[in-house]
Design an enzyme around this catalytic site. Structure first.
Site, PDB file in Angstrom:
ATOM      1  N   HIS A 211     110.873  78.439 -71.054  1.00 19.43           N
ATOM      2  CA  HIS A 211     110.332  79.517 -70.054  1.00 19.43           C
ATOM      3  C   HIS A 211     111.182  80.858 -69.889  1.00 19.43           C
ATOM      4  O   HIS A 211     112.455  80.734 -70.438  1.00 19.43           O
ATOM      5  CB  HIS A 211     109.993  78.945 -68.552  1.00 19.43           C
ATOM      6  CG  HIS A 211     110.977  78.290 -67.975  1.00 19.43           C
ATOM      7  ND1 HIS A 211     111.647  76.878 -68.290  1.00 19.43           N
ATOM      8  CD2 HIS A 211     112.012  78.516 -67.186  1.00 19.43           C
ATOM      9  CE1 HIS A 211     112.460  76.411 -67.741  1.00 19.43           C
ATOM     10  NE2 HIS A 211     112.734  77.275 -66.961  1.00 19.43           N
TER      11      HIS A 211
ATOM     12  N   ARG B 197     111.473  89.897 -56.992  1.00 10.68           N
ATOM     13  CA  ARG B 197     111.071  88.549 -57.268  1.00 10.68           C
ATOM     14  C   ARG B 197     112.089  87.686 -56.673  1.00 10.68           C
ATOM     15  O   ARG B 197     113.296  87.721 -56.840  1.00 10.68           O
ATOM     16  CB  ARG B 197     110.861  88.155 -58.673  1.00 10.68           C
ATOM     17  CG  ARG B 197     110.465  86.805 -58.971  1.00 10.68           C
ATOM     18  CD  ARG B 197     110.044  86.472 -60.198  1.00 10.68           C
ATOM     19  NE  ARG B 197     110.250  85.019 -60.496  1.00 10.68           N
ATOM     20  CZ  ARG B 197     109.256  84.165 -60.322  1.00 10.68           C
ATOM     21  NH1 ARG B 197     108.035  84.465 -59.881  1.00 10.68           N
ATOM     22  NH2 ARG B 197     109.183  82.863 -60.528  1.00 10.68           N
TER      23      ARG B 197
ATOM     24  N   HIS C  53     114.476  79.938 -72.166  1.00 11.70           N
ATOM     25  CA  HIS C  53     115.224  78.544 -72.143  1.00 11.70           C
ATOM     26  C   HIS C  53     114.354  77.360 -71.646  1.00 11.70           C
ATOM     27  O   HIS C  53     113.473  77.592 -70.995  1.00 11.70           O
ATOM     28  CB  HIS C  53     116.645  78.495 -71.089  1.00 11.70           C
ATOM     29  CG  HIS C  53     116.242  78.878 -69.924  1.00 11.70           C
ATOM     30  ND1 HIS C  53     115.641  80.066 -69.294  1.00 11.70           N
ATOM     31  CD2 HIS C  53     116.029  77.906 -68.809  1.00 11.70           C
ATOM     32  CE1 HIS C  53     115.266  79.710 -67.878  1.00 11.70           C
ATOM     33  NE2 HIS C  53     115.643  78.585 -67.560  1.00 11.70           N
TER      34      HIS C  53
HETATM   35  O1  AKG Z   1     113.497  82.413 -61.442  1.00 12.14           O
HETATM   36  C1  AKG Z   1     112.681  81.851 -62.096  1.00 12.14           C
HETATM   37  O2  AKG Z   1     111.465  82.108 -61.411  1.00 12.14           O
HETATM   38  C2  AKG Z   1     112.847  80.974 -63.157  1.00 12.14           C
HETATM   39  C3  AKG Z   1     114.393  80.754 -63.013  1.00 12.14           C
HETATM   40  C4  AKG Z   1     114.777  79.825 -64.143  1.00 12.14           C
HETATM   41  O3  AKG Z   1     114.161  79.482 -65.072  1.00 12.14           O
HETATM   42  C5  AKG Z   1     116.100  78.881 -63.982  1.00 12.14           C
HETATM   43  O4  AKG Z   1     116.882  79.322 -63.168  1.00 12.14           O
HETATM   44  O5  AKG Z   1     116.555  77.998 -64.634  1.00 12.14           O
HETATM   45 FE   FE2 Z   2     114.697  77.575 -66.028  1.00 14.79          FE
END
Ligand code: AKG
Ligand code: FE2
Length: 241
Positions: free
Chosen positions: A165, A176, A108
């Site tokens: 990403h 994570r 997204h």
């Molecule tokens: O958790 C992450 O590293 C990225 C999460 C992400 O892209 C978001 O929450 O929009």
């Molecule tokens: Fe994001």
């Protein structure tokens, strides 16, 4: 001391302090960008998020480890949303990528202006290159990662482009954790590139704006009515060029 042992009040103070620090960081970045674009009013973008009605938000993501046997249940439970949750998030069942990894957060672009992300030392974040390759972003708990969001793409008439990403759970035994501050304007704030960006013809496309003006509220409405991976900004493209 584990965060669970801390009082809620203390936790909320820590979270508030963190949010106000990253908000300042986002404002500083936006002012530097305005300066770089030679816009006279260097607060033109930062004012949108320092507005008391700003719609910014803060989120903490938790990705359970993929391989730990005791966590397999937890993984399946947390990473495979129920059909109801899928419907709410506009996502399809989580695809498997290769034999040893799995999508934790589907691809997204962030719809807001800027995202300031910090994570622990567990990998998984990937960004998509212009030619469609997924590039891992090495995790570093001592660094901030800054993503340009769709709204900033529109505000800069495409000079800055939002970055696609995703998060892929790797062959890891560690959880994570990431936290994101999404800098967004007030719901009724207009998102439109300032005339300086149009008239100086910085981009090669004639004088016109790539996107028609929209409010953050209107964009948010579109965002929530489409799927996570959709290019939501396309709905506001000017078709006159
Ligand atoms: O958790 C992450 O590293 C990225 C999460 C992400 O892209 C978001 O929450 O929009
Ligand atoms: Fe994001």
């Amino acid at each position: 001391m584990s965060i669970c042992n801390l009082s809620c009040k203390f936790c909320s103070c820590v979270a508030n302090d963190y949010v106000s620090a990253v908000k300042n960081l986002a404002c500083d970045i936006l002012e530097l960008v305005a300066e770089g674009l030679r816009i006279q009013d260097k607060s033109i973008f930062s004012n949108l998020i320092s507005d008391s009605q700003n719609d910014s938000c803060f989120r903490i993501n938790h990705y359970p480890p993929l391989n730990a046997p005791n966590h397999q249940q937890e993984f399946n439970h947390n990473w495979d949303p129920s059909p109801v949750e899928e419907e709410r998030l506009h996502i399809s069942p989580l695809p498997i990528v290769g034999s040893k990894s799995r999508i934790g957060f589907g691809e997204h672009t962030d719809p807001q202006i800027l995202t300031i992300l910090r994570s622990n030392d567990v990998n998984g974040l990937q960004i998509c290159s212009h030619d469609g390759f997924w590039i891992p972003v090495p995790p570093d708990p001592n660094e901030f990662f800054v993503f340009v969001g769709d709204s900033f793409q529109a505000l800069t008439n495409g000079r800055f482009t939002s970055v696609r990403h995703r998060v892929v759970a790797m062959n890891s035994w560690k959880t994570r954790m990431s936290m994101m501050y999404f800098a967004a304007p007030a719901l009724d704030a207009w998102i439109s590139a300032p005339p300086q960006i149009k008239n100086k013809n910085i981009i090669s496309i004639n004088i016109s704006n790539i996107y028609r003006p929209f409010t953050w509220g209107q964009f948010k409405h579109i965002v929530y009515s489409l799927r996570l991976a959709d290019s939501r900004l396309d709905h506001f493209k000017n078709h006159t060029q």
